[in-house]
Write a protein that holds these residues in place. Structure first.
Motif, PDB file in Angstrom:
ATOM      1  N   ALA A   7       0.803  12.807 -11.657  1.00 16.81           N
ATOM      2  CA  ALA A   7       1.287  12.966 -10.364  1.00 16.81           C
ATOM      3  C   ALA A   7       0.167  13.216  -9.284  1.00 16.81           C
ATOM      4  O   ALA A   7      -0.882  13.848  -9.528  1.00 16.81           O
ATOM      5  N   GLY A   8       0.420  12.478  -8.078  1.00 14.63           N
ATOM      6  CA  GLY A   8      -0.870  12.604  -6.934  1.00 14.63           C
ATOM      7  C   GLY A   8      -0.291  12.619  -5.599  1.00 14.63           C
ATOM      8  O   GLY A   8       1.155  12.664  -5.371  1.00 14.63           O
ATOM      9  N   ASP A   9      -0.771  11.962  -4.671  1.00 16.95           N
ATOM     10  CA  ASP A   9      -0.458  11.952  -3.347  1.00 16.95           C
ATOM     11  C   ASP A   9      -1.163  10.890  -2.588  1.00 16.95           C
ATOM     12  O   ASP A   9      -1.269  10.848  -1.409  1.00 16.95           O
ATOM     13  N   HIS A  60       2.188   6.732  -6.106  1.00 13.92           N
ATOM     14  CA  HIS A  60       1.586   8.014  -5.712  1.00 13.92           C
ATOM     15  C   HIS A  60       0.882   8.646  -6.739  1.00 13.92           C
ATOM     16  O   HIS A  60       0.219   9.800  -6.705  1.00 13.92           O
ATOM     17  N   ALA A  61       0.765   8.052  -7.881  1.00 12.21           N
ATOM     18  CA  ALA A  61      -0.069   8.694  -9.229  1.00 12.21           C
ATOM     19  C   ALA A  61      -1.443   8.731  -8.687  1.00 12.21           C
ATOM     20  O   ALA A  61      -2.114   8.081  -7.905  1.00 12.21           O
ATOM     21  N   GLN A  62      -2.134   9.988  -9.112  1.00  6.94           N
ATOM     22  CA  GLN A  62      -3.695   9.891  -8.980  1.00  6.94           C
ATOM     23  C   GLN A  62      -4.368   9.412 -10.035  1.00  6.94           C
ATOM     24  O   GLN A  62      -5.418   9.481 -10.028  1.00  6.94           O
ATOM     25  N   PRO A 109       0.672  -1.470   0.064  1.00  5.74           N
ATOM     26  CA  PRO A 109       0.010   0.033  -0.073  1.00  5.74           C
ATOM     27  C   PRO A 109       0.931   1.317  -0.032  1.00  5.74           C
ATOM     28  O   PRO A 109       0.271   2.522  -0.259  1.00  5.74           O
ATOM     29  N   ALA A 110       2.260   1.135   0.145  1.00  4.06           N
ATOM     30  CA  ALA A 110       2.992   2.266   0.272  1.00  4.06           C
ATOM     31  C   ALA A 110       2.974   3.350  -0.641  1.00  4.06           C
ATOM     32  O   ALA A 110       3.286   4.347  -0.785  1.00  4.06           O
ATOM     33  N   TYR A 111       2.813   2.495  -2.025  1.00  2.00           N
ATOM     34  CA  TYR A 111       2.895   3.243  -3.418  1.00  2.00           C
ATOM     35  C   TYR A 111       1.696   3.888  -3.817  1.00  2.00           C
ATOM     36  O   TYR A 111       1.457   4.490  -4.845  1.00  2.00           O
ATOM     37  N   GLY A 112       0.383   3.777  -2.998  1.00  2.00           N
ATOM     38  CA  GLY A 112      -0.769   4.400  -3.335  1.00  2.00           C
ATOM     39  C   GLY A 112      -1.678   3.343  -3.877  1.00  2.00           C
ATOM     40  O   GLY A 112      -1.298   2.297  -3.984  1.00  2.00           O
ATOM     41  N   ALA A 113      -2.931   3.889  -4.238  1.00  2.00           N
ATOM     42  CA  ALA A 113      -4.194   3.281  -4.900  1.00  2.00           C
ATOM     43  C   ALA A 113      -3.663   2.669  -6.403  1.00  2.00           C
ATOM     44  O   ALA A 113      -4.313   1.884  -6.975  1.00  2.00           O
TER      45      ALA A 113
END
Ligand SMILES: [Zn+2]
Length: 184
Positions: free
Chosen positions: A146-148, A125-127, A103-107
């Protein structure tokens, strides 16, 4: 008339830095003294490094035996950029199944592969992601924004170079793959 024109030019010069400052993310904390903005074939515009590769005082990583004073090890380079900044393919690659990254890399984690060149590039972390596993992506193609997602420290991208199919322990410095160039 000439005075008016120079006033307009002056105003636009003065407005430029203010416009970019307005995009700064209040959650960003830069764990490096390097204030250089870098360009790269992998993203639009020039941006600063948030957390460099290697041992770091950033609080998000568990203590690592390679690092002094209980510091953690950052396996990639984090580059601060506003959410929505386009990511472009800096090299050609094939998109592979990102499952198992955690999960550390985002959804929407990305795992990009160039087997001939011998690397996987994990992007966190891409949105938004415009590609899917199996896609072959040409150099220069916009493939994500890019995202958070999954990031406590604001909008940025995590770039992590691994061996083809390799685990986290295979991560190596991505400086050459990212081709970061100081902007003038
Ligand atoms: Zn990172």
């Amino acid at each position: 008339m000439r005075h008016l024109l120079s006033l307009v030019l002056l105003a636009s010069v003065l407005a430029a830095p203010r416009a970019s400052a307005a995009e700064d993310d209040p959650r960003w904390v830069f764990y490096t003294r390097d204030t250089t903005a870098y360009t790269s074939p992998w993203f639009a515009q020039a941006h600063r490094i948030l957390i460099p590769f290697g041992c770091t005082p950033a609080p998000y990583y568990s203590p690592d035996s390679r690092c002094r004073d209980g510091r953690g090890f950052h396996h990639g380079i984090d580059i601060a950029m506003p959410c929505g900044t386009p990511l472009t393919a800096g090299r050609r690659f094939r998109v592979v199944d990102p499952s198992g990254l955690g999960p550390a890399y985002g959804a929407r984690p990305l795992r990009l592969r160039n087997a001939a060149r011998g690397w996987d590039l994990v992007v966190g972390h891409a949105q938004e992601v415009m590609v899917q596993p199996g896609d072959r992506v040409r150099k220069g193609t916009v493939f994500a924004l890019a995202g958070d997602s999954g990031a406590p420290d604001g909008c940025h991208l995590h770039f992590e170079k691994r061996a083809v199919g390799g685990e986290l322990s295979s991560a190596r410095h991505p400086r050459r793959l990212l081709a970061l160039t100081p902007s003038s």
